[in-house]
Write an enzyme that holds these catalytic residues in place. Structure first.
Site: not given
Length: 376
Positions: A73, A75, A104, A134-135, A163, A348
């Site tokens: 992903h 995003d 990530d 995905e987030e 991931e 994150h």
């Protein structure tokens, strides 16, 4: 043509792409994949609040043979406050690439592209399945990629998801399954009134407290051979007012259940609803299943990933089902899936980063997996 994974990762990071993502960040990857022989298909779906979301399916077919997919992903989560410099201006300091998405998982996508560029693909099909949501809730993300593949009768034989699964060092952990997740929102309604006249009101807080206690006391299971016990956690409890002399008209709670392969999301929703309404028949229970638990059985994909890690890192990885969900919860419908990527200590977080040498080593691992998977 070769691709430098660190340079491509930096370019991807430097395009803001908070979920749901679309547009310029996909342009960067599009250019890179086309340059190494991929045919790129892009489609955008949905409207706010869950969209619009852009998805990409890039395919390089070199004759008959297996089909290996790489999923990821573009995003990212919001940057948050406290960054030194811009979160969306990639920079290198002390051997680490810094920026939102470095961990990530833009670096993993760049590593996979670099691996594909170096691969002497004599046969078979290599594909990139890349989403921009995905987030978020993934409403218009990977499930729509699966629809696109099914409509064209395209089915990978195995999928590697990039991931960040490693814990303390690259290669120490591979995710062979994921827990399911279901979110709940609970509302207990009463009658607002003055605290000095409780007989003229109906306080919903005590009933909510009893429901919270009853749900917290539920014993869901003891876990399974591959998964820890299922777990319910409250994340918010509140009322619409903070006034000290006002009985609220409603009280709310929010909670999540992460569950193993002994449970199903619909069954957990039924259990929660029954437990809450035994205490307050009029309460409202809303829920949303993010994904069911899944486990990839042992086989070729396990062997390829563990073998590549052992060859490049000199360690045997732990095969784990811990942590959060991934889009493997959808892709398992197609074929065996395994999640493997960078050490996840900074994902994150403010100051998110990835080690330069880890990114390069990850590209080499991915190349070994792709090459082995394409062998007939």
């Amino acid at each position: 043509m070769s691709i430098d994974p660190v340079d491509l990762a930096a370019k991807l990071i430097s395009v803001p792409s908070v979920t749901p993502a679309s547009g310029a960040v996909f342009d960067v990857l599009d250019d890179a994949l086309r340059s190494i022989g991929f045919t790129v298909h892009r489609f955008t779906m949905g409207e706010a609040p869950d969209g619009p979301t852009e998805n990409m399916v890039a395919i390089r077919e070199r004759g008959p043979g297996p089909h290996v997919g790489f999923a990821g992903h573009l995003d990212v989560v919001p940057a948050g406050e406290g960054w030194t410099g811009s979160a969306f201006e990639a920079r290198i300091e002390d051997g680490r690439l810094i920026g939102r998405g470095a961990n990530d998982m833009k670096s993993a996508i760049a590593a996979a592209a670099a691996a594909a560029a170096e691969l002497d693909q004599q046969g078979g099909t290599l594909s990139f399945l890349i989403t921009g949501d995905e987030e978020g809730y993934a409403t218009y993300g990977t499930p729509r990629i699966i629809d696109w593949l099914n409509e064209r009768a395209i089915r990978p034989d195995m999928i590697l998801i990039g991931e960040p699964t490693s814990e303390t060092r690259l290669g120490d952990t591979v995710k062979i399954g994921r827990r399911g997740s279901v979110n709940f929102w609970l509302t207990v309604t009463g009658t607002q009134g003055h605290v000095a006249y409780p007989h003229k009101a109906d306080n919903p807080v005590p009933r909510l407290a009893r429901i919270v206690a009853a749900l917290s006391a539920l014993h869901l299971d003891d876990g399974s051979a591959a998964f820890p016990p299922s777990n319910l956690e409250f994340t918010a409890v509140g009322t619409p007012t903070n006034a000290s002399n006002l009985i609220p008209g409603e009280a709310t709670a929010q909670f999540n259940i992460r569950f193993n392969n002994l449970q199903r999301g619909d069954d957990l929703i039924a259990l929660v609803t029954r437990t809450a309404r035994d205490i307050d028949p009029g309460c409202e229970v809303r829920s949303r299943i993010s994904g069911e638990a899944f486990l990839t059985p042992a086989g070729k994909l396990y062997d390829l990933v563990t073998g590549a890690i052992e060859a490049e890192c000199g360690i045997s990885p732990e095969l784990s089902t811990g942590g959060g969900t991934s889009d493997g919860r959808f892709l398992i419908q197609l074929c065996p899936v395994v999640d493997f990527g960078l050490p996840n200590a900074t994902m994150h977080k403010v100051g998110e980063s990835a080690g330069i040498e880890d990114i390069r080593a990850l590209a080499r691992i991915y190349r070994r997996v792709f090459a082995g998977g394409l062998e007939a």
